[in-house]
Design an enzyme around this catalytic site. Structure first.
Site, mmCIF file in Angstrom:
data_model
loop_
_atom_site.group_PDB
_atom_site.id
_atom_site.type_symbol
_atom_site.label_atom_id
_atom_site.label_comp_id
_atom_site.label_asym_id
_atom_site.label_seq_id
_atom_site.Cartn_x
_atom_site.Cartn_y
_atom_site.Cartn_z
ATOM 1 N N SER A 268 0.852 -1.179 0.000
ATOM 2 C CA SER A 268 0.000 0.000 0.000
ATOM 3 C C SER A 268 0.891 1.232 0.000
ATOM 4 O O SER A 268 2.118 1.130 0.070
ATOM 5 C CB SER A 268 -0.903 0.013 1.237
ATOM 6 O OG SER A 268 -0.122 0.180 2.409
ATOM 7 N N LYS A 269 0.284 2.402 -0.062
ATOM 8 C CA LYS A 269 1.055 3.640 -0.029
ATOM 9 C C LYS A 269 1.837 3.767 1.271
ATOM 10 O O LYS A 269 2.853 4.455 1.337
ATOM 11 C CB LYS A 269 0.118 4.832 -0.195
ATOM 12 C CG LYS A 269 -0.529 4.911 -1.566
ATOM 13 C CD LYS A 269 -1.457 6.102 -1.667
ATOM 14 C CE LYS A 269 -2.126 6.160 -3.029
ATOM 15 N NZ LYS A 269 -3.058 7.291 -3.143
ATOM 16 N N ARG A 270 1.374 3.086 2.299
ATOM 17 C CA ARG A 270 2.005 3.192 3.611
ATOM 18 C C ARG A 270 3.376 2.512 3.647
ATOM 19 O O ARG A 270 4.295 2.965 4.328
ATOM 20 C CB ARG A 270 1.094 2.556 4.670
ATOM 21 C CG ARG A 270 1.584 2.703 6.110
ATOM 22 C CD ARG A 270 0.767 1.864 7.064
ATOM 23 N NE ARG A 270 0.927 0.449 6.826
ATOM 24 C CZ ARG A 270 0.063 -0.331 6.205
ATOM 25 N NH1 ARG A 270 -1.053 0.168 5.724
ATOM 26 N NH2 ARG A 270 0.292 -1.620 6.031
#
Length: 503
Positions: A268-270
């Site tokens: 994910s972007k995280r």
């Protein structure tokens, strides 16, 4: 009742497989891995690869994102046989253009009792879920069937309040068992699959209706998609049955393993960059991205890690897709990218780096004839030395800038162009002024004689100041060839400038 979905389509007839993104931003690496496997399976079997855009949610999916998705797929060479821009026998291929079909099937399900109107408000649903949790002491519960058997009086009362109902599909009792081509036999107890919404209160269809209807009407034989959609399979199978599709004609399912970040969590972007366009912008080749993503869950065997799309298609088999999650490693992708760069034809490599040089405003767009000649001459000097196309900017900028446009890296200048370097630069300048002919071999001989033999320096001490003076960096293409391409006049001007800086 236990309902079995036989994978009859898996080995019978012409394969039709679809990639059906819902572009609400750039396609991410998980999307592309799915598209890649869909494409490879279709090409391996001589089947049809269908691109279908799921854009019923207009709040998230825009024409800009759709255009970007198509551009990304084309860049990756994942060509489709049927789709929004090429047409096909089951057009249209954008769900926003197929709304009448969904409305027709929703009404059929209402008429046959497979679906019903649900008047519950979001607040009522939340309150009943909370009450159910309190009673059972368990986790979240699904829809409780409150509107399954409303009396005409109850319906009239809700309508009098002006409520806009959704349409829920009536999930039958029992269970669904199907054979997943990756995961084997899978069973879902319908006690854990509550009645689900297929049409919103505003009349727009949800994924659970549109995807099943389209797969049937487009005669999709195989649904190859991510593991996150595994739990939606019993819902789709229930819709197939309500449409009157025999079990032997259901699409076969293959759910691909998750792609995880280095922290072991879903990518994910995280925990990493997920946008494929980011990698494109950063100088990764389409060939490298496809090659690497193919390895995240599949292998051609024989410990091979490098292959072309055509080679992948020749070997691809859903039965060899791993059930276990795969970890995305940018370092591994970069290593494969470097290998792919080195394997390019020199002219192709020069063409690939040109857009990055244009983006950095080092050359015009289109490049002038002299600029193109310089790129073609400089490209072979760096092809073995870079792992991303973006690195060409730093490596070749010294050849493509003149006068005040040429900059020496401040850190490299501070470390190398010190007062101690002045004698080296002066001796090198004098030697280069006399070089004839102006060739890499003659330049090498002159500098070696002047600095190593004449000043008694070790090669690193001798050539580092010259390298920084003429290329602006401590890391550059091969020095003698670089000086040859730079030319006598520009080389001597830069040597003089560097001498001034050491004073």
């Amino acid at each position: 009742m236990t309902e079995h979905a036989a994978p009859a389509a898996a080995g019978a007839g012409h394969v039709r497989v679809r990639f059906a993104p819902s572009p609400s931003g750039d396609l991410h690496v998980g999307n592309i891995r799915t598209a890649l496997y869909d494409w490879a399976f279709a090409r391996h079997t001589g089947g049809t690869f269908v691109l279908r855009i799921e854009d019923t949610d207009k709040t998230r999916v825009t024409q800009e994102y759709i255009a970007s998705a198509l551009d990304t797929l084309r860049w990756l060479s994942l060509d489709w046989d049927e789709g929004p821009d090429v047409g096909g026998p089951y057009a249209p291929y954008q769900q926003s253009e197929r709304m009448a079909s969904y409305a027709e099937w929703a009404q059929r399900f209402l008429d046959t009792g497979h679906a019903y109107y649900c008047y519950c408000t979001q607040q009522e649903l939340a309150e009943r879920r909370e009450a159910a949790r309190a009673r059972t002491g368990g986790g979240p519960s699904g829809y409780d069937g409150h509107c399954r058997h409303l009396t005409p009086e109850q319906v009239a009362a809700y309508q009098a309040e002006g409520r806009q109902p959704v349409i829920r599909f009536r999930m039958p009792d029992g269970s669904t068992t199907f054979t997943d081509l990756v995961r084997g036999e899978v069973t879902f107890d319908h006690a854990h699959v509550p009645d689900f919404v297929i049409v919103r209160g505003d009349g727009s269809p949800l994924y659970t209706l549109a995807v099943a209807v389209d797969d049937v009407l487009m005669k999709i034989t195989h649904v190859v998609r991510g593991e996150d959609l595994l739990s939606s399979t019993p819902r789709q199978i229930a819709v197939y049955r309500a449409m009157g599709v025999p079990a032997g004609e259901f699409p076969a399912f293959a759910h691909l393993p998750y792609v995880l970040g280095k922290d072991g969590q879903r990518l994910s972007k995280r925990n990493g960059v997920v946008s494929v366009n980011w990698y494109r912008h950063e100088g990764f080749l389409a060939e490298a991205i496809c090659n690497y993503l193919a390895l995240l869950g599949w292998s051609p065997g024989e410990n091979r890690e490098s292959f072309t799309l055509a080679e992948m298609a020749a070997e691809f088999d859903l039965g060899r897709v791993n059930k276990n999650s795969a970890q995305f490693d940018v370092a591994k992708l970069e290593a494969i990218n470097g290998d792919k760069i080195r394997a390019l034809d020199p002219a192709d490599f020069a063409a690939r780096i040109t857009p990055f040089l244009q983006r950095a405003r080092l050359v015009a767009d289109p490049a002038t004839e002299p600029e193109a000649r310089m790129i073609n001459a400089g490209a072979p000097l760096i092809q073995e030395r870079i792992s991303r196309l973006t690195e060409a900017v730093g490596m070749l900028s010294f050849l493509l800038t003149d006068g005040a446009g040429f900059r020496v890296d401040p850190d490299d200048a501070a470390r190398v162009l010190t007062p101690d370097a002045a004698p080296v630069l002066k001796a090198a300048e004098s030697a280069l002024a006399e070089v004839t002919p102006w060739t890499a071999e003659a330049i090498k001989d002159a500098l070696h004689q002047a600095l190593v033999e004449g000043l008694g320096l070790k090669p690193r001490q001798a050539f580092a100041p010259v390298r920084v003076a003429v290329t602006g960096r401590r890391v550059s293409p091969p020095l003698y060839e670089s000086i040859e391409l730079l030319g006598r006049e520009r080389t001597l001007v830069r040597m003089a400038r560097a001498l001034t800086a050491t004073a």
